[in-house]
Design a protein around this motif. Structure first.
Motif, PDB file in Angstrom:
ATOM      1  N   SER A  21      49.350   1.607 -31.802  1.00 25.78           N
ATOM      2  CA  SER A  21      48.848   0.765 -30.702  1.00 25.78           C
ATOM      3  C   SER A  21      48.482  -0.631 -31.194  1.00 25.78           C
ATOM      4  O   SER A  21      48.683  -1.619 -30.488  1.00 25.78           O
ATOM      5  N   ALA A  22      47.934  -0.715 -32.406  1.00 25.68           N
ATOM      6  CA  ALA A  22      47.594  -2.027 -32.963  1.00 25.68           C
ATOM      7  C   ALA A  22      48.849  -2.855 -33.230  1.00 25.68           C
ATOM      8  O   ALA A  22      48.853  -4.071 -33.005  1.00 25.68           O
ATOM      9  N   GLY A  42      45.641  -3.122 -26.506  1.00 24.08           N
ATOM     10  CA  GLY A  42      44.457  -3.227 -27.360  1.00 24.08           C
ATOM     11  C   GLY A  42      43.319  -2.350 -26.872  1.00 24.08           C
ATOM     12  O   GLY A  42      42.474  -1.909 -27.662  1.00 24.08           O
ATOM     13  N   LEU A  43      43.287  -2.067 -25.570  1.00 25.84           N
ATOM     14  CA  LEU A  43      42.267  -1.175 -25.025  1.00 25.84           C
ATOM     15  C   LEU A  43      42.381   0.227 -25.604  1.00 25.84           C
ATOM     16  O   LEU A  43      41.369   0.910 -25.781  1.00 25.84           O
ATOM     17  N   LEU A  90      39.927   4.344 -28.713  1.00 27.25           N
ATOM     18  CA  LEU A  90      39.991   5.411 -29.723  1.00 27.25           C
ATOM     19  C   LEU A  90      38.958   5.219 -30.827  1.00 27.25           C
ATOM     20  O   LEU A  90      38.366   6.194 -31.303  1.00 27.25           O
ATOM     21  N   VAL A  91      38.738   3.975 -31.249  1.00 27.73           N
ATOM     22  CA  VAL A  91      37.726   3.735 -32.286  1.00 27.73           C
ATOM     23  C   VAL A  91      36.343   4.088 -31.746  1.00 27.73           C
ATOM     24  O   VAL A  91      35.552   4.764 -32.418  1.00 27.73           O
ATOM     25  N   VAL A 138      36.807  -8.810 -34.863  1.00 27.00           N
ATOM     26  CA  VAL A 138      37.909  -9.623 -35.394  1.00 27.00           C
ATOM     27  C   VAL A 138      39.231  -9.219 -34.741  1.00 27.00           C
ATOM     28  O   VAL A 138      40.049 -10.084 -34.410  1.00 27.00           O
ATOM     29  N   PHE A 139      39.438  -7.924 -34.538  1.00 28.48           N
ATOM     30  CA  PHE A 139      40.642  -7.451 -33.844  1.00 28.48           C
ATOM     31  C   PHE A 139      40.752  -8.110 -32.468  1.00 28.48           C
ATOM     32  O   PHE A 139      41.790  -8.666 -32.106  1.00 28.48           O
ATOM     33  N   HIS A 140      39.657  -8.062 -31.717  1.00 33.36           N
ATOM     34  CA  HIS A 140      39.643  -8.667 -30.382  1.00 33.36           C
ATOM     35  C   HIS A 140      39.881 -10.179 -30.458  1.00 33.36           C
ATOM     36  O   HIS A 140      40.663 -10.731 -29.672  1.00 33.36           O
TER      37      HIS A 140
END
Length: 190
Positions: free
Chosen positions: A63-64, A76-77, A82-83, A108-110
């Motif tokens: 997904s990433a 990204g949702l 999941l995290v 940072v991902f967001h």
């Protein structure tokens, strides 16, 4: 008998290859960073829980990758969900140092997805814009770590509640929200 190629399929494949070759080097770096931070956040949740959920890890990584390729999608949702689910379902300790690691990685991902979503895949982001985003993200990350430290320190103390202090905190939050709203709206309300 020779088979004729489907011109629609050949054009689609060529378009996909052309798009892949047109991706800027900066976009590759930002995309790899997004995949790395999502994977690190899931790994932090797994280490904090004491067990690995391999199918979840595979889905987070896949997904990433999709999110990095198409940051304006909602894939990204899935990563964030999941995290968070891994954390809430398996970790009970708010004092674990893996909590700010996972939170900052998700931040940072967001930020990376939000930054790359507004620029074409072949475009590059000016250095001043990246510096501004980096500064803002660092401020939020530092605030996150500072708040986690406060929570850890206060969790170990046995303090009675204070209604006046809670009321003051709510008043400060309301005043701050009002000030931010007033600054974001250029024309005064009538």
């Amino acid at each position: 008998m020779s088979r004729a190629r489907d011109p629609l399929q050949a054009g689609t494949m060529q378009r996909a290859v052309d798009e892949l070759l047109a991706v800027s080097r900066q976009r590759w770096v930002l995309g790899i960073g997004a995949v790395a931070t999502a994977t690190t956040a899931f790994a932090a949740a797994s280490v904090a829980s004491g067990g690995w959920w391999l199918p979840g890890l595979v889905v987070v990584i896949a997904s990433a990758i999709v999110s990095a390729a198409r940051p304006d999608d909602h894939t990204g949702l899935v990563v964030v969900g999941l995290v968070i689910w891994q954390w809430l379902a398996r970790v009970d300790d708010v004092g674990t140092p893996w909590l700010p690691v996972a939170a900052c990685c998700m931040l940072v991902f967001h930020a990376l997805l939000a930054l790359t979503a507004v620029v074409p895949t072949s475009g590059s982001i000016p250095g001043a814009t990246i510096a501004r985003w980096t500064e803002r993200t660092a401020v939020v990350a530092a605030s996150t770590v500072a708040m986690w430290i406060v929570v850890v320190v206060l969790e170990r103390r046995d303090l009675p509640g204070n209604g006046a202090l809670t009321g003051l905190a709510l008043l400060i939050v309301a005043a701050t929200a009002t000030a931010i709203r007033a600054r974001s709206v250029r024309s005064p309300l009538r």
